[in-house]
Design an enzyme around this catalytic site. Structure first.
Site, PDB file in Angstrom:
ATOM      1  N   CYS A   8       7.602 -72.510  -2.127  1.00  0.00           N
ATOM      2  CA  CYS A   8       8.024 -71.187  -1.705  1.00  0.00           C
ATOM      3  C   CYS A   8       9.070 -70.645  -2.663  1.00  0.00           C
ATOM      4  CB  CYS A   8       8.556 -71.209  -0.277  1.00  0.00           C
ATOM      5  SG  CYS A   8       9.674 -72.554   0.099  1.00  0.00           S
ATOM      6  N   CYS A 231      13.562 -81.223 -10.548  1.00  0.00           N
ATOM      7  CA  CYS A 231      12.226 -81.325  -9.957  1.00  0.00           C
ATOM      8  C   CYS A 231      11.203 -81.258 -11.086  1.00  0.00           C
ATOM      9  CB  CYS A 231      11.991 -80.198  -8.955  1.00  0.00           C
ATOM     10  SG  CYS A 231      10.312 -80.185  -8.276  1.00  0.00           S
ATOM     11  N   SER A 282      -2.277 -73.991 -15.790  1.00  0.00           N
ATOM     12  CA  SER A 282      -1.554 -75.191 -15.389  1.00  0.00           C
ATOM     13  C   SER A 282      -1.047 -75.951 -16.609  1.00  0.00           C
ATOM     14  CB  SER A 282      -2.461 -76.087 -14.536  1.00  0.00           C
ATOM     15  OG  SER A 282      -1.828 -77.287 -14.221  1.00  0.00           O
TER      16      SER A 282
END
Length: 321
Positions: A8, A231, A282
């Site tokens: 999100c 992350c 990607s």
């Protein structure tokens, strides 16, 4: 432990003019972070909020946007939950939105239910809100999150006095500040700020609590940060390639990853490939870095439907397939 369900983005802005269209545009530029839900909350003599199941670009009607009056507000896009969520509390009326994951949410929910708390849907944001609203003031409540929550969060809170923004003490999720002459904003990614011709000021520091209002950015408290965590998924996949996180372009980071992989293969004598081919939307940056280092021919192999959503971030296996 709760399932890992973070995908999100958050956006907040304080302006000298009605802010709803800025928030609408901001979350639209974060749509790649979650395509299932979107929401906006603004403040003008109280909080007004609209959330939808769907993408920002085709979910908000003109009537919705006209309803959301105010000079400051927040927005959210998500794969899992409707946010922002709004509460009446002893700290006043507040609306919260976050990016992250509360790993001990189940245990905290059970503990709070035993104390008499009720939950609407059992969202992570409900656990966060209840911890904050137990405190005597907003800064103390936000600080308490670092003591009780195991996990990661980039959090924005809409209040009468402005917008509070904070990251967990490890800074696992990105959160960036930006401004121009009349607006002060915070966003999960810098691309939402750059698209509005705003200057990037800096990243919110791990454990920092910032108040955003008409005077700009004010650090209210800096919690101790044991270390900086990253992350890997933000750098490798989630974030848009034109965003800057911790001072580094995401595209550049992906090029570095690809080059490092090629260097390892060259060092191990394992360079048996004929071509380098990117996975569309990607692995392009990674493939370019590998190609530049390995000198292997670069060629598109996989075809992509440009009108499709990001397949990995769909909410079910059937949708991904």
């Amino acid at each position: 432990m709760s399932d890992i369900k973070d995908n999100c983005g958050v956006f907040g802005i304080y302006s000298d003019s009605p802010c709803v269209y800025d928030i609408y545009n901001g979350i639209d530029f974060l749509q790649h972070r979650g395509q299932e839900f979107c929401g906006i909350a603004t403040y003008e003599k109280g909080i007004r909020q609209v959330t939808h199941h769907g993408k920002a670009g085709n979910s908000f009607s003109e009537q919705d946007l006209n309803h959301l009056h105010g000079l400051w507000g927040i927005g959210h896009v998500s794969l899992w939950e409707r946010q922002p969520m709004t509460w009446q509390s002893r700290l006043g009326e507040v609306s919260l939105a976050f990016s992250g994951n509360v790993n001990n949410a189940d245990a905290l929910t059970r503990e709070m239910k035993d104390q008499g708390h009720a939950f609407y849907r059992g969202y992570n944001i409900e656990v966060i809100a209840k911890i904050i609203m137990e405190a005597d003031d907003m800064v103390s409540g936000i600080s308490a999150l670092s003591e009780r929550i195991r996990g990661a969060y980039a959090l924005i809170i809409l209040t009468a006095e402005g917008i509070y923004a904070t990251r967990d003490v490890y800074g696992f999720r990105p959160l960036i500040l930006g401004k121009d002459q009349t607006r002060f904003a915070v966003s999960s990614e810098s691309r939402a700020l750059q698209s509005m011709d705003m200057d990037i000021v800096r990243d919110v520091r791990p454990g920092e609590i910032v108040l955003i209002n008409g005077q700009g950015f004010q650090t209210l408290r800096q919690l101790a940060s044991p270390r900086k965590a990253h992350c890997a998924f933000e750098w490798a996949y989630t974030a848009s390639i034109d965003s800057i996180i911790d001072g580094l372009y995401v595209q550049e980071a992906r090029n570095h990853l690809g080059r490092s992989l090629a260097q390892r293969d060259l060092a191990e004598g394992d360079m048996a490939a004929d071509i380098v081919a990117p996975v569309p939307m990607s692995g392009i940056g990674h493939a370019l870095g590998y190609h530049e280092c390995s000198k292997l021919r670069y060629q598109d192999v996989f075809l992509y439907n440009r009108y499709a959503d990001r397949s990995y971030t769909q909410s079910s296996q059937g949708a991904r397939e």
